[in-house]
Scaffold this motif. Structure first.
Motif, PDB file in Angstrom:
ATOM      1  N   CYS A 175      -9.122 -62.149  92.415  1.00  0.00           N
ATOM      2  CA  CYS A 175     -10.111 -63.182  92.106  1.00  0.00           C
ATOM      3  C   CYS A 175     -10.297 -64.156  93.250  1.00  0.00           C
ATOM      4  CB  CYS A 175      -9.699 -63.961  90.858  1.00  0.00           C
ATOM      5  SG  CYS A 175      -9.538 -62.933  89.383  1.00  0.00           S
ATOM      6  N   LYS A 176     -11.453 -64.754  93.311  1.00  0.00           N
ATOM      7  CA  LYS A 176     -11.700 -65.881  94.195  1.00  0.00           C
ATOM      8  C   LYS A 176     -10.952 -67.091  93.653  1.00  0.00           C
ATOM      9  CE  LYS A 176     -14.676 -63.847  96.971  1.00  0.00           C
ATOM     10  NZ  LYS A 176     -14.403 -63.644  98.416  1.00  0.00           N
ATOM     11  N   CYS A 177     -10.641 -68.019  94.528  1.00  0.00           N
ATOM     12  CA  CYS A 177      -9.898 -69.201  94.124  1.00  0.00           C
ATOM     13  C   CYS A 177     -10.854 -70.274  93.619  1.00  0.00           C
ATOM     14  CB  CYS A 177      -9.103 -69.731  95.311  1.00  0.00           C
ATOM     15  SG  CYS A 177      -7.835 -70.894  94.824  1.00  0.00           S
ATOM     16  N   LEU A 178     -10.586 -70.788  92.430  1.00  0.00           N
ATOM     17  CA  LEU A 178     -11.465 -71.748  91.772  1.00  0.00           C
ATOM     18  C   LEU A 178     -10.870 -73.145  91.754  1.00  0.00           C
ATOM     19  CD1 LEU A 178     -12.527 -69.651  88.644  1.00  0.00           C
ATOM     20  CD2 LEU A 178     -13.930 -70.145  90.647  1.00  0.00           C
ATOM     21  N   ASP A 180     -17.487 -72.800 111.025  1.00  0.00           N
ATOM     22  CA  ASP A 180     -16.326 -73.472 110.435  1.00  0.00           C
ATOM     23  C   ASP A 180     -16.249 -73.230 108.929  1.00  0.00           C
ATOM     24  OD1 ASP A 180     -15.464 -74.493 112.849  1.00  0.00           O
ATOM     25  OD2 ASP A 180     -16.570 -76.372 112.638  1.00  0.00           O
ATOM     26  N   SER A 181     -17.394 -73.184 108.279  1.00  0.00           N
ATOM     27  CA  SER A 181     -17.414 -72.961 106.829  1.00  0.00           C
ATOM     28  C   SER A 181     -16.959 -71.557 106.481  1.00  0.00           C
ATOM     29  CB  SER A 181     -18.822 -73.208 106.283  1.00  0.00           C
ATOM     30  OG  SER A 181     -19.233 -74.547 106.513  1.00  0.00           O
ATOM     31  N   VAL A 182     -17.395 -70.577 107.252  1.00  0.00           N
ATOM     32  CA  VAL A 182     -16.974 -69.194 107.023  1.00  0.00           C
ATOM     33  C   VAL A 182     -15.460 -69.069 107.199  1.00  0.00           C
ATOM     34  CG1 VAL A 182     -17.103 -66.856 107.970  1.00  0.00           C
ATOM     35  CG2 VAL A 182     -19.206 -68.150 107.564  1.00  0.00           C
ATOM     36  N   LYS A 183     -14.929 -69.705 108.232  1.00  0.00           N
ATOM     37  CA  LYS A 183     -13.483 -69.658 108.455  1.00  0.00           C
ATOM     38  C   LYS A 183     -12.736 -70.301 107.287  1.00  0.00           C
ATOM     39  CE  LYS A 183     -13.590 -69.765 113.535  1.00  0.00           C
ATOM     40  NZ  LYS A 183     -13.271 -70.575 114.746  1.00  0.00           N
ATOM     41  N   PHE A 184     -13.204 -71.462 106.853  1.00  0.00           N
ATOM     42  CA  PHE A 184     -12.536 -72.179 105.778  1.00  0.00           C
ATOM     43  C   PHE A 184     -12.579 -71.386 104.478  1.00  0.00           C
ATOM     44  CE2 PHE A 184     -12.329 -75.538 102.475  1.00  0.00           C
ATOM     45  CZ  PHE A 184     -11.137 -76.154 102.858  1.00  0.00           C
ATOM     46  N   ALA A 185     -13.743 -70.815 104.170  1.00  0.00           N
ATOM     47  CA  ALA A 185     -13.870 -70.018 102.947  1.00  0.00           C
ATOM     48  C   ALA A 185     -12.975 -68.793 103.001  1.00  0.00           C
ATOM     49  CB  ALA A 185     -15.324 -69.600 102.744  1.00  0.00           C
ATOM     50  N   SER A 186     -12.883 -68.157 104.162  1.00  0.00           N
ATOM     51  CA  SER A 186     -12.040 -66.965 104.312  1.00  0.00           C
ATOM     52  C   SER A 186     -10.567 -67.312 104.158  1.00  0.00           C
ATOM     53  CB  SER A 186     -12.289 -66.321 105.673  1.00  0.00           C
ATOM     54  OG  SER A 186     -13.614 -65.871 105.795  1.00  0.00           O
ATOM     55  N   GLU A 187     -10.144 -68.392 104.826  1.00  0.00           N
ATOM     56  CA  GLU A 187      -8.741 -68.783 104.796  1.00  0.00           C
ATOM     57  C   GLU A 187      -8.279 -69.168 103.395  1.00  0.00           C
ATOM     58  OE1 GLU A 187      -8.815 -71.969 107.541  1.00  0.00           O
ATOM     59  OE2 GLU A 187      -8.898 -70.669 109.327  1.00  0.00           O
ATOM     60  N   ASN A 188      -9.219 -69.676 102.576  1.00  0.00           N
ATOM     61  CA  ASN A 188      -8.855 -70.176 101.254  1.00  0.00           C
ATOM     62  C   ASN A 188      -9.380 -69.315 100.106  1.00  0.00           C
ATOM     63  OD1 ASN A 188      -7.515 -72.983 101.721  1.00  0.00           O
ATOM     64  ND2 ASN A 188      -9.266 -72.926 103.138  1.00  0.00           N
TER      65      ASN A 188
END
Length: 612
Positions: free
Chosen positions: A23-26, A144-152
């Motif tokens: 799952c994605k993190c909510l 930066d947003s893509v990196k942050f979304a991927s990392e989290n």
């Protein structure tokens, strides 16, 4: 003490883990970024205001129980909307064009936040409005947003401008990239894609930022004495550089210049691995093939797009409105039109022909004044004359008008109502707050004259609004283009994209609306099943089960291979998009034990996660 919302989210997580799902993190889960992490992320963006934390639905200011309640702001909001306004909604970071895409669809109705509270004690639910958003002003913001979304492990969605008819721009608990303000626009007298061999012919072109809409694009092209192949959209708010392009893109002038994918030359794209790449046929041939027609943002987040332009030319507009006094006369009028349908295409016309409530309208365009095709006027005149002679049909409009350019044609008929002739497309702007769509491409063998009465009877039974786009034939029918892009090969044998539009008020059952348009399209689908035909990617039927072959035909296996290579972590997954088979409807959880679609109980759980 945890909030009830956090408890529900954690409960959802536990139940999904026990089902062995990924799952994605909510928000509310332990894996979700902390306040400090969000602050650190925001500090890396263009400005201190670029990151919006705790974004709420646009209508929150109208709810007395909501912390954002503001009576004056609510009055201003409702005044701005004038009931319902696409132009206004297209520019909003916290709303889509339709309430049903802002809301979670539960078995019992919408769970969201209408800007007009339905009861005095109503509460504003978060719905599908992303609680975090990045108001993009640079490529680096996207990176930066893509990196942050991927990392989290966050759900990442993209909204640029215009309307979208399946809800892919928003998502429960998502991080939103709002690219609406990327408005750069450059006209090139001669353009050669990067990496092209020496001697490659330069062509006139236009580079558009991801937030440019068709109004802006048409005006810029017209000022440069150029024409750009673009969408026919009320008030011109469809995004010109991203969603429309990636979804194949059809136009009234496609018969003269091809589909959108046939005119795209180069893209600047941020890939799922956060790298910035130039995508064209020389540097990245596989990705260039896939991104043109593969759907957005499945293969990357578009920063800007360069498309070929064409020397401006005048157009002749043809307009018709015929109203009927009985079912019999309505069928006769529709049958008469279908008898001429293919001949009108072959005579050099493109356009749109709405039908509903026993009325048929035509808004068409042909190149030249008079048309360069000598048979254009005589073919249309023959239809006008025969329609006038049908018993029970009142022809209110059957006329022509000259335009200096395609930009002028679209402006006067879809943007500025004081100059429109016949069907007034701007009247759909103050419309219903819910909207659903379905479509099917009609092969020219099906629309041949011998099938006219059969198709007329099917159309007369459509319960929603028919808005067929007459955008195929001519250059679109070039079979050699079948393998040049990911666009459904069915386009090359299509004249009309049969589009069905349904709408309703805030209390209307969205599932019923979806069923209405789905059932309306089925007779056309039965007559021309996939891969013989299929759907227009930008007008997807929410309930279509065989969506892979319906949207892409034989192209899908190659698309899937490229998608898995470029996005192995499933960062950019959208509903009924490439490689979404194992994901639920909200792209929150993935399992190899289910097909696409979530159960009613799961849908209800999502609804709960959005409630305050």
């Amino acid at each position: 003490m945890k909030s009830s919302r956090a408890v529900i989210l954690l409960s959802l997580s536990s139940s999904l883990i026990s089902a062995q799902r990924t799952c994605k993190c909510l928000p509310g889960q332990s894996c979700f970024p902390t306040t400090t992490e969000w602050t650190d992320f925001g500090s890396r963006l263009s400005t201190s205001e670029t990151l919006i934390v705790g974004q709420r639905p646009m209508g929150a200011v109208c709810y007395q129980s909501d912390p954002l309640y503001n009576a004056e702001a609510c009055r201003a909001l409702n005044s701005s909307l004038s009931g319902f306004n696409w132009a206004f909604l297209s520019s909003q970071i916290d709303a889509t064009n339709y309430l049903n895409y802002d809301s979670v669809i539960s078995p019992t109705g919408l769970v969201g936040c209408p800007y007009f509270p339905l009861t005095n004690n109503a509460t504003c639910a978060q719905g599908r409005v992303p609680p975090y958003a990045v108001n993009v002003s640079s490529i680096q913001d996207i990176v930066d947003s893509v990196k942050f979304a991927s990392e989290n492990n966050l759900r990442l969605v993209v909204k640029n401008t215009g309307h979208e008819v399946i809800g892919r721009t928003f998502g429960v608990g998502a991080l939103e990239l709002f690219t609406h303000n990327l408005k750069n626009l450059t006209i090139h007298e001669s353009f050669v894609p990067s990496g092209a061999p020496e001697g490659t012919e330069a062509v006139p072109a236009m580079t558009m930022g991801a937030g440019v809409d068709w109004n802006q694009a048409y005006n810029a092209a017209q000022a440069a004495n150029q024409t750009v192949v673009g969408g026919l959209s009320p008030v011109g708010t469809v995004g010109a550089a991203a969603g429309w392009q990636l979804g194949t893109g059809h136009s009234v002038i496609s018969p003269f210049y091809g589909l959108g994918v046939d005119n795209s030359l180069e893209f600047t794209v941020v890939l799922p691995n956060a790298s910035v790449v130039t995508v064209n046929e020389y540097l990245t041939p596989d990705l260039f093939w896939a991104i043109r027609g593969g759907g957005g943002p499945s293969f990357g987040i578009v920063v800007n797009t360069t498309v070929r332009t064409h020397s401006s030319t005048p157009y002749t507009g043809a307009f018709f409105v015929g109203s009927c006094d009985s079912d019999e006369s309505y069928i006769n009028l529709l049958a008469t039109w279908m008898k001429y349908h293919n001949n009108v295409s072959d005579a050099g016309w493109g356009g749109v022909w709405p039908f509903a409530q026993q009325t048929l309208s035509l808004t068409f365009a042909a190149q030249g004044t008079p048309p360069t095709r000598t048979e254009a006027l005589s073919t249309m005149d023959a239809f006008f004359a025969e329609a006038r002679n049908i018993t029970g049909v009142t022809v209110a409009v059957a006329t022509y008008h000259n335009y200096s350019s395609f930009g002028e044609f679209t402006n006067q008929n879809l943007v500025d109502p004081k100059n429109s002739i016949g069907f007034n497309f701007t009247t759909v702007v103050p419309g219903e707050v819910q909207g659903v769509t379905s479509s099917w491409l009609l092969p020219r063998e099906l629309t041949a004259a011998e099938n006219a009465e059969m198709l007329a009877r099917i159309m007369a039974n459509v319960t929603a609004v028919g808005t067929p786009f007459f955008v195929g034939g001519g250059i679109v029918a070039d079979l050699s283009k079948n393998t040049s892009s990911a666009a459904n090969p069915a386009w090359r044998n299509t004249i009309t994209d049969m589009t069905i539009l349904g709408g309703g008020n805030a209390t209307m059952n969205t599932n019923l609306l979806r069923e209405i348009v789905h059932l309306d399209i089925q007779p056309f689908r039965t007559l021309a099943p996939p891969p013989m035909s299929g759907m227009y990617l930008n007008e997807v039927d929410y309930l279509e089960e065989d969506w892979q072959i319906a949207q892409w035909g034989v192209q899908y296996p190659r698309l899937l291979t490229i998608k898995k290579e470029i996005d192995p972590e499933d960062l950019l997954i959208v509903y009924k998009g490439v490689n979404s088979e194992e994901w639920d409807d909200e792209i929150i959880c993935k399992t190899t034990n289910q097909t696409s679609g979530s159960s009613p109980s799961q849908g209800q759980t999502y609804a709960n996660t959005c409630s305050k």
